[in-house]
Each structure stands twice: as C-alpha cells, then as structure tokens.
Scaffold this motif. Structure first.
Motif, PDB file in Angstrom:
ATOM      1  N   LYS A  55     -12.219   0.476  -0.131  1.00 29.19           N
ATOM      2  CA  LYS A  55     -10.802   0.133  -0.297  1.00 29.19           C
ATOM      3  C   LYS A  55     -10.015   1.359  -0.721  1.00 29.19           C
ATOM      4  CE  LYS A  55     -10.837  -4.761  -1.379  1.00 29.19           C
ATOM      5  NZ  LYS A  55     -10.646  -5.780  -2.407  1.00 29.19           N
ATOM      6  N   LEU A  56      -8.745   1.353  -0.297  1.00 28.53           N
ATOM      7  CA  LEU A  56      -7.810   2.381  -0.756  1.00 28.53           C
ATOM      8  C   LEU A  56      -6.845   1.693  -1.711  1.00 28.53           C
ATOM      9  CD1 LEU A  56      -7.026   4.111   2.672  1.00 28.53           C
ATOM     10  CD2 LEU A  56      -8.406   5.049   0.819  1.00 28.53           C
ATOM     11  N   TYR A  57      -6.836   2.166  -2.950  1.00 28.94           N
ATOM     12  CA  TYR A  57      -5.962   1.556  -3.958  1.00 28.94           C
ATOM     13  C   TYR A  57      -4.733   2.434  -4.123  1.00 28.94           C
ATOM     14  CZ  TYR A  57      -9.986  -1.323  -5.111  1.00 28.94           C
ATOM     15  OH  TYR A  57     -11.042  -2.196  -5.043  1.00 28.94           O
ATOM     16  N   GLY A  58      -3.560   1.865  -3.887  1.00 27.28           N
ATOM     17  CA  GLY A  58      -2.312   2.623  -3.994  1.00 27.28           C
ATOM     18  C   GLY A  58      -2.159   3.230  -5.386  1.00 27.28           C
ATOM     19  N   VAL A  59      -1.761   4.497  -5.426  1.00 30.37           N
ATOM     20  CA  VAL A  59      -1.641   5.180  -6.725  1.00 30.37           C
ATOM     21  C   VAL A  59      -0.457   4.639  -7.520  1.00 30.37           C
ATOM     22  CG1 VAL A  59      -1.096   7.418  -7.764  1.00 30.37           C
ATOM     23  CG2 VAL A  59      -2.859   7.269  -6.032  1.00 30.37           C
ATOM     24  N   ILE A  60       0.652   4.360  -6.829  1.00 31.35           N
ATOM     25  CA  ILE A  60       1.784   3.793  -7.557  1.00 31.35           C
ATOM     26  C   ILE A  60       1.608   2.268  -7.642  1.00 31.35           C
ATOM     27  CG2 ILE A  60       3.522   5.600  -7.225  1.00 31.35           C
ATOM     28  CD1 ILE A  60       4.543   3.964  -4.829  1.00 31.35           C
ATOM     29  N   ALA A  61       2.005   1.700  -8.768  1.00 37.28           N
ATOM     30  CA  ALA A  61       1.687   0.310  -9.091  1.00 37.28           C
ATOM     31  C   ALA A  61       2.079  -0.674  -7.995  1.00 37.28           C
ATOM     32  CB  ALA A  61       2.354  -0.061 -10.407  1.00 37.28           C
ATOM     33  N   GLU A  62       3.269  -0.482  -7.392  1.00 32.12           N
ATOM     34  CA  GLU A  62       3.747  -1.479  -6.424  1.00 32.12           C
ATOM     35  C   GLU A  62       3.102  -1.347  -5.044  1.00 32.12           C
ATOM     36  OE1 GLU A  62       7.083   1.583  -6.963  1.00 32.12           O
ATOM     37  OE2 GLU A  62       5.547   0.605  -8.135  1.00 32.12           O
ATOM     38  N   ALA A  63       2.330  -0.235  -4.821  1.00 31.16           N
ATOM     39  CA  ALA A  63       1.714  -0.051  -3.501  1.00 31.16           C
ATOM     40  C   ALA A  63       0.573  -1.046  -3.299  1.00 31.16           C
ATOM     41  CB  ALA A  63       1.185   1.372  -3.377  1.00 31.16           C
ATOM     42  N   SER A  64       0.441  -1.535  -2.068  1.00 29.70           N
ATOM     43  CA  SER A  64      -0.637  -2.492  -1.822  1.00 29.70           C
ATOM     44  C   SER A  64      -1.941  -1.748  -1.520  1.00 29.70           C
ATOM     45  CB  SER A  64      -0.261  -3.393  -0.667  1.00 29.70           C
ATOM     46  OG  SER A  64       0.007  -2.589   0.453  1.00 29.70           O
ATOM     47  N   HIS A  65      -3.055  -2.494  -1.534  1.00 31.33           N
ATOM     48  CA  HIS A  65      -4.353  -1.887  -1.250  1.00 31.33           C
ATOM     49  C   HIS A  65      -4.656  -2.001   0.238  1.00 31.33           C
ATOM     50  CE1 HIS A  65      -4.398  -1.933  -5.422  1.00 31.33           C
ATOM     51  NE2 HIS A  65      -4.971  -3.117  -5.628  1.00 31.33           N
ATOM     52  N   ILE A  66      -5.481  -1.094   0.711  1.00 29.75           N
ATOM     53  CA  ILE A  66      -5.896  -1.143   2.110  1.00 29.75           C
ATOM     54  C   ILE A  66      -7.410  -1.328   2.151  1.00 29.75           C
ATOM     55  CG2 ILE A  66      -5.972   0.134   4.292  1.00 29.75           C
ATOM     56  CD1 ILE A  66      -3.577   1.765   3.346  1.00 29.75           C
ATOM     57  N   SER A  67      -7.874  -2.365   2.861  1.00 30.71           N
ATOM     58  CA  SER A  67      -9.314  -2.567   3.006  1.00 30.71           C
ATOM     59  C   SER A  67      -9.786  -1.871   4.270  1.00 30.71           C
ATOM     60  CB  SER A  67      -9.637  -4.057   3.113  1.00 30.71           C
ATOM     61  OG  SER A  67      -9.302  -4.682   1.905  1.00 30.71           O
ATOM     62  N   ILE A  68     -10.810  -1.047   4.141  1.00 26.19           N
ATOM     63  CA  ILE A  68     -11.346  -0.355   5.322  1.00 26.19           C
ATOM     64  C   ILE A  68     -12.549  -1.148   5.817  1.00 26.19           C
ATOM     65  CG2 ILE A  68     -12.270   1.807   6.238  1.00 26.19           C
ATOM     66  CD1 ILE A  68     -10.904   3.241   3.884  1.00 26.19           C
ATOM     67  N   PRO A  69     -12.476  -1.682   7.031  1.00 21.06           N
ATOM     68  CA  PRO A  69     -13.597  -2.489   7.528  1.00 21.06           C
ATOM     69  C   PRO A  69     -14.780  -1.619   7.945  1.00 21.06           C
ATOM     70  CG  PRO A  69     -11.892  -2.329   9.180  1.00 21.06           C
ATOM     71  CD  PRO A  69     -11.373  -1.588   7.992  1.00 21.06           C
ATOM     72  N   ARG A  70     -15.963  -2.219   7.896  1.00 20.57           N
ATOM     73  CA  ARG A  70     -17.176  -1.527   8.330  1.00 20.57           C
ATOM     74  C   ARG A  70     -17.299  -1.705   9.835  1.00 20.57           C
ATOM     75  NH1 ARG A  70     -21.652  -1.998  10.131  1.00 20.57           N
ATOM     76  NH2 ARG A  70     -23.465  -0.726   9.576  1.00 20.57           N
ATOM     77  N   LEU A 111      -6.481   5.050  11.254  1.00 23.16           N
ATOM     78  CA  LEU A 111      -5.324   4.714  10.423  1.00 23.16           C
ATOM     79  C   LEU A 111      -4.138   5.560  10.872  1.00 23.16           C
ATOM     80  CD1 LEU A 111      -5.158   4.275   6.612  1.00 23.16           C
ATOM     81  CD2 LEU A 111      -3.854   6.137   7.615  1.00 23.16           C
ATOM     82  N   GLY A 112      -2.973   4.926  10.975  1.00 25.38           N
ATOM     83  CA  GLY A 112      -1.801   5.682  11.377  1.00 25.38           C
ATOM     84  C   GLY A 112      -0.587   4.782  11.496  1.00 25.38           C
ATOM     85  N   ARG A 113       0.455   5.321  12.118  1.00 27.50           N
ATOM     86  CA  ARG A 113       1.733   4.609  12.204  1.00 27.50           C
ATOM     87  C   ARG A 113       1.771   3.671  13.418  1.00 27.50           C
ATOM     88  NH1 ARG A 113       6.385   6.697  14.003  1.00 27.50           N
ATOM     89  NH2 ARG A 113       5.327   8.677  14.360  1.00 27.50           N
ATOM     90  N   SER A 114       0.936   3.996  14.438  1.00 28.77           N
ATOM     91  CA  SER A 114       1.010   3.242  15.687  1.00 28.77           C
ATOM     92  C   SER A 114       0.374   1.852  15.582  1.00 28.77           C
ATOM     93  CB  SER A 114       0.286   4.060  16.769  1.00 28.77           C
ATOM     94  OG  SER A 114      -0.150   3.215  17.789  1.00 28.77           O
ATOM     95  N   SER A 115       0.885   0.942  16.383  1.00 25.81           N
ATOM     96  CA  SER A 115       0.329  -0.416  16.397  1.00 25.81           C
ATOM     97  C   SER A 115      -1.064  -0.423  17.004  1.00 25.81           C
ATOM     98  CB  SER A 115       1.247  -1.326  17.205  1.00 25.81           C
ATOM     99  OG  SER A 115       1.329  -0.833  18.520  1.00 25.81           O
ATOM    100  N   ALA A 116      -1.420   0.658  17.693  1.00 21.26           N
ATOM    101  CA  ALA A 116      -2.758   0.714  18.285  1.00 21.26           C
ATOM    102  C   ALA A 116      -3.831   1.018  17.233  1.00 21.26           C
ATOM    103  CB  ALA A 116      -2.780   1.780  19.366  1.00 21.26           C
ATOM    104  N   CYS A 117      -3.396   1.365  16.027  1.00 19.96           N
ATOM    105  CA  CYS A 117      -4.377   1.737  14.977  1.00 19.96           C
ATOM    106  C   CYS A 117      -5.002   0.488  14.348  1.00 19.96           C
ATOM    107  CB  CYS A 117      -3.693   2.544  13.875  1.00 19.96           C
ATOM    108  SG  CYS A 117      -3.113   4.140  14.428  1.00 19.96           S
ATOM    109  N   ASP A 118      -6.201   0.654  13.827  1.00 15.14           N
ATOM    110  CA  ASP A 118      -6.861  -0.453  13.114  1.00 15.14           C
ATOM    111  C   ASP A 118      -6.131  -0.731  11.801  1.00 15.14           C
ATOM    112  OD1 ASP A 118      -9.216  -0.656  14.911  1.00 15.14           O
ATOM    113  OD2 ASP A 118      -9.547   1.395  14.216  1.00 15.14           O
ATOM    114  N   LEU A 119      -5.695   0.342  11.156  1.00 11.81           N
ATOM    115  CA  LEU A 119      -4.975   0.196   9.885  1.00 11.81           C
ATOM    116  C   LEU A 119      -3.645   0.903  10.023  1.00 11.81           C
ATOM    117  CD1 LEU A 119      -7.925   1.164   7.504  1.00 11.81           C
ATOM    118  CD2 LEU A 119      -7.060  -1.145   7.920  1.00 11.81           C
ATOM    119  N   ARG A 120      -2.572   0.230   9.629  1.00 11.66           N
ATOM    120  CA  ARG A 120      -1.252   0.841   9.826  1.00 11.66           C
ATOM    121  C   ARG A 120      -0.597   1.136   8.503  1.00 11.66           C
ATOM    122  NH1 ARG A 120       2.390  -2.556  13.210  1.00 11.66           N
ATOM    123  NH2 ARG A 120       3.671  -0.693  13.070  1.00 11.66           N
TER     124      ARG A 120
END
Ligand code: ADP
Length: 497
Positions: free
Chosen positions: A28-43, A50-59
């Motif tokens: 998992k990626l835990y946002g450093v600033i309190a209000e940021a959400s976490h990102i789960s990285i799937p196996r 990960l990126g800005r595009s909709s084609a990415c697994d994580l946006r």
C-alpha cells in the motif's frame, strides 16, 4: 457507445480503484498528508502501471504527472519472499526517498520508503501488506530486521555500513555486495541444487564461533531489479579498524606486540583450518581490531599494548568470501595484487590446487610486514618481477631493517615462506615455534638473548644458527606500507582536485 465516449467515462472513474478487486493487495501507498487517500497495489504478475491515463491500473492526478508515470513489478528472493520494484517511466520523475530513480531505471522498494510522483502527484509511504503471522514463518528482508546506518568503508566487492538490529538494538556491520546476476526466478533442478548447497555452506559459516574470527550473524539475498540481486552479509562490528592502519600509523610493530597479535591470529586461523576453511586472503586489511581503552594507569594491561590501551582483540575478517562473490572473481582479484598470495595459488600451471598451507604463506608475509614495515615481495624489489619473486620464494632480510630483530623471528618467517607447501609449517607448528616463548620479560630480544630455557621441549625451530641479513642493492629501496599508503592518499587527493 462511441469509443471517445467510453474513454471519457473511464476517465471519470475514481482514482486507483480499478484493479484492486481482482487481485490481492501486495503493498500500500499511504498518503503523507493526512487528507490524502491510500493506494492499494495489487499483486499482478504482468506489473501494475500507475499514472494519469485511464489506461493505467492505478490512477493519480497532478499536472506534471505523466500519463504512464511508473510501473510496479514483482520479484522474488531465494527464500520465496516477494518484493516490488518500481520502474520510472515519467518525464518529471519518480522519487524514492527523495532520490530520482531516472527514466527506465528501477529501484527495489522496502517498507518505509517514501515515494513521490513528480511535483504534484503526491508523496506516499510504501508498505508491504504481508500477513503478520505468515511473515514470521518466512525469511524476512534485511530491512525488516535492521535499520541501516552510516558507512564504515568500502572495498573491492562491497560497501560496509553500520546497522542496528530492530529488536535487540545491537549495532552490527553489514557488508552490501555489489549487485550480482540473479537466478531469473527460473527454478531449474540445477539451480535448486546450487541454492541448497550454498545454504548448507552458509549455515556452516553461521555456526562458527571463535573469539578471533569476526562473527558471521546472518545474510540476506534480495532482488534489486528483475535481473540482479544484492547480498547483505551481517557481521559482528569491529570498532578500531584494520591491522593495516596500525602498521601504517606506527611504521612497523615491535616484536612483543607482533607476537601478541599473532597468538590471537593463529588461534583464529587454527579454528578455521580445523573446520576445513581456507581463508586465502590473509593480509593486514582483513585483520580487524577492537581496542578497550585504558582509563587509569592502575589498570593492568592484558598485553604489550600502547600506554592508553587496556586490551586488544584481534579478529580475522572476510573468510568464506569466495562464496559470496564467485570463485573466479575472487581468485582473479587475489592474483591481481599478489603481495600476500601463496605461490601455489599464483601458479597457473598448478591448476590452482591449494590447501590450508596457503594461509600459512600469507601469515609469513604478514609477520614479515609487521616486523619491518614493508612486504618481502614487491615490484620495488624487482628484478625479478613480484610474481617471480613469489614463485621462486626469493626474499631477504635486509640490513639495517632486520638487524635488531631476533634470529628466532627470522627463523619462523623462513619456515613459513617456503614455496613447497609440503615443506611449509602448518598452523600448529607455527604456534609452537620458539619465537613465541622466548624472552617474554625482555623488551625487545635480540639474537644473543635467546635463552636455553626458551627452547622449550614443545617448541619448534628449524635452525638456531644466526640468519644472514642481506645488504640491499644500491639502486633498490623497499616501499613501506606507510609510504605506499601516503602516496596512494596523495594520488587520490590530486585526482579529486
Ligand atoms: P572488500 O572485501 O569488498 O574489499 P572490506 O572487507 O575491505 O571490503 O571492507 C571495507 C571497509 O569496511 C574496510 O574499511 C573495513 O575495515 C570495514 N569493515 C569490514 N568489515 C567490518 C566489520 N565487521 N566491522 C567494522 N568494519 C568493517
């Protein structure tokens, strides 16, 4: 629905939720600033982009985030533990612990790493989502067990750093070997056999325990990218540097001090030889010291040490090194700077057959160096070349350097620097040589002071007649360790300037 409409809708989907339902979370990626959400990285075996595009697994969003910013990929260490490494694909940078990875470069991720995606993509703390219970039964990562500390030095094959055990708080030294090709995760039967053999040999090294060898605490082999691994060797930390530096500082060592150091050295060497370990790289750089300071003149010293020293523990480091860096690389490095190397290792026609006697040769060179401050074989003493001097066993005790050193010391060296291994002393004969028992009470014994009492029944000598000191050729000057070290330092300074 048109393709462009479909794409627009996908762009509206909430960020970094797209694949998490289909695959278990590996980290998992835990946002450093309190209000940021976490990102789960799937196996996901093919990798997770990960990126800005909709084609990415994580946006993620951010004006300077690339459409495909980075990729997380799976790697597996020899103990079966899975890791992720991140490959930077961005224009504006993916940073791990504030360091830019660099486009198309990779970095292995460990729990606690800070990841940042360009300037506006956010900063996160990375953590593996390992099941705690399962993790206890599995071999952990070095970073699960230790906190890395300051550098202690660097050598041919590795950098050495201080580290602290997370559980006990003990400070250790960790030798981090330069990356090696990994096994590519293809588990052929041959590779499995090799891994099992290596594991067995490592377990033997781990079981060693002797006051005069540097304790080998544990080791970790960890992937740093898909194709390479790094080995972390955890060692007892020695606090007062190398015997090499002591010789450089003092120019040479007195006989009593050399004897006290050699008694410990031979005890450690005997332990290694009894366990069928040939060190092959005995030299003053591999003899480490732990010095207990003397805080008052009332304290009785344990040996003939300097005024301010209460006790010195001498330990042999770097045994079993060939296992970590490969036989060929190890032998080639040895033969590249052969000052301490036995002739049977240097001799190519010999198909490199050698025994524990190779360490006795190196100990003879070391004894010579301790007592006069320069090595018996060197290019400064050519001709013949250093290699030929070694192969022919061509050395001498030069006047005036050896004039005040007792004949018994010269006699011992002459029993160690013997080209034919069968004729050379072994470790027990060396330790029983009468140099060790002679004239303990006199400050620096000379040849006339060898008492008959010192010729103990247990002691061994090859000859007691006076050993000749040779005059140096007028155009020859041996280079002392101190001079070689100073000129190397000056060379380094001038290349930096
Ligand atoms: P290499 O084998 O790659 O040449 P070295 O063994 O020479 O590396 O180690 C590099 C540096 O780290 C040296 O200055 C050495 O003194 C130091 N060092 C190695 N092992 C330890 C240890 N166990 N404790 C403290 N310092 C160490």
């Amino acid at each position: 629905m048109s393709l462009s409409r479909k794409r627009f809708l996908q762009d509206e989907t909430p960020t970094h939720k797209r694949v998490s339902h289909d695959f278990p979370t590996i980290a998992k990626l835990y946002g450093v600033i309190a209000e940021a959400s976490h990102i789960s990285i799937p196996r996901k075996s093919g990798g997770v982009v990960l990126g800005r595009s909709s084609a990415c697994d994580l946006r993620i969003s951010g004006t300077d985030v690339s459409s495909k910013h980075c990729q997380f990929s799976l790697a597996c260490n020899e103990a079966g533990r899975e890791f992720l490494y991140v490959t930077d694909m961005s224009s504006n940078g993916t940073f791990v612990n504030d360091e830019l990875i660099g486009k198309a470069s990779t970095t292995l991720l460990k729990s606690g790493d800070k990841l940042q995606f360009a300037k506006t993509g956010g900063a996160y703390i990375f953590r593996y989502a390992v099941d705690e219970v399962e993790d206890r039964n599995r071999k952990k990562s070095f970073f699960d067990d230790y906190i890395m500390g300051a550098p202690l030095g660097s050598g041919h094959y590795a950098v050495v750093k201080e580290a602290r055990d997370r559980h006990s708080g003990d400070v250790v030294a960790v030798k981090i070997f330069h990356p090696n090709k990994g096994s590519n995760n293809v588990n052929t039967q041959k590779q499995e056999e090799e891994t099992a053999k290596l594991q067995q040999e490592m377990n033997l090294l781990l079981s060693f325990n002797h006051p005069n060898i540097v304790k080998f605490i544990s080791y970790y082999v960890e992937p740093i990218s898909q194709h390479s691994v790094t080995t972390y060797l955890v060692l007892e930390k020695m606090n007062d540097g190398e015997l090499f530096q002591r010789i450089v500082n003092k120019s040479k060592l007195g006989q009593l001090e050399t004897k006290a150091i050699f008694r410990q050295l031979l005890s450690g060497l005997s332990y290694l030889h009894d366990n069928n370990i040939i060190h092959r790289d005995i030299k003053p750089e591999n003899i480490l010291l732990d010095i207990t300071p003397r805080t008052s003149s009332e304290q009785i010293q344990t040996g003939p040490w300097d005024e301010h020293e209460l006790d010195i523990k001498v330990k042999i480091a770097d045994f079993g090194l060939a296992k970590f860096i490969g036989e060929l690389k190890f032998t080639n490095t040895l033969c590249g700077t052969p000052a301490y190397v036995a002739p049977e290792i240097l001799d190519n026609s010999n198909e490199r057959t050698y025994s524990t006697k190779a360490d006795i040769w190196s100990s003879g060179v070391l004894l010579y160096v301790c007592l006069c401050g320069f090595p018996p074989f060197s290019e400064e003493l050519a001709p013949p070349s250093m290699k030929d001097q070694i192969l022919e066993g061509k050395y001498a005790f030069y006047s005036p350097y050896w004039d005040d050193i007792s004949d018994s010391a010269l006699d011992l060296i002459s029993s160690l620097l013997v080209v034919e291994p069968g004729q050379r002393f072994d470790v027990s004969q060396t330790a029983r040589h009468f140099w060790f028992s002679e004239s303990e009470n006199s400050i620096e014994p000379s040849s006339s002071q060898i008492s008959s009492e010192a010729m103990h029944v247990e002691s061994i000598a090859t000859s007691t007649s006076s050993i000749e000191r040779t005059q140096l050729r007028s155009n020859t000057q041996p280079l002392s360790l101190r001079e070689a070290y100073t000129s190397e330092l000056n060379f380094q300074k001038s290349s930096v300037a």
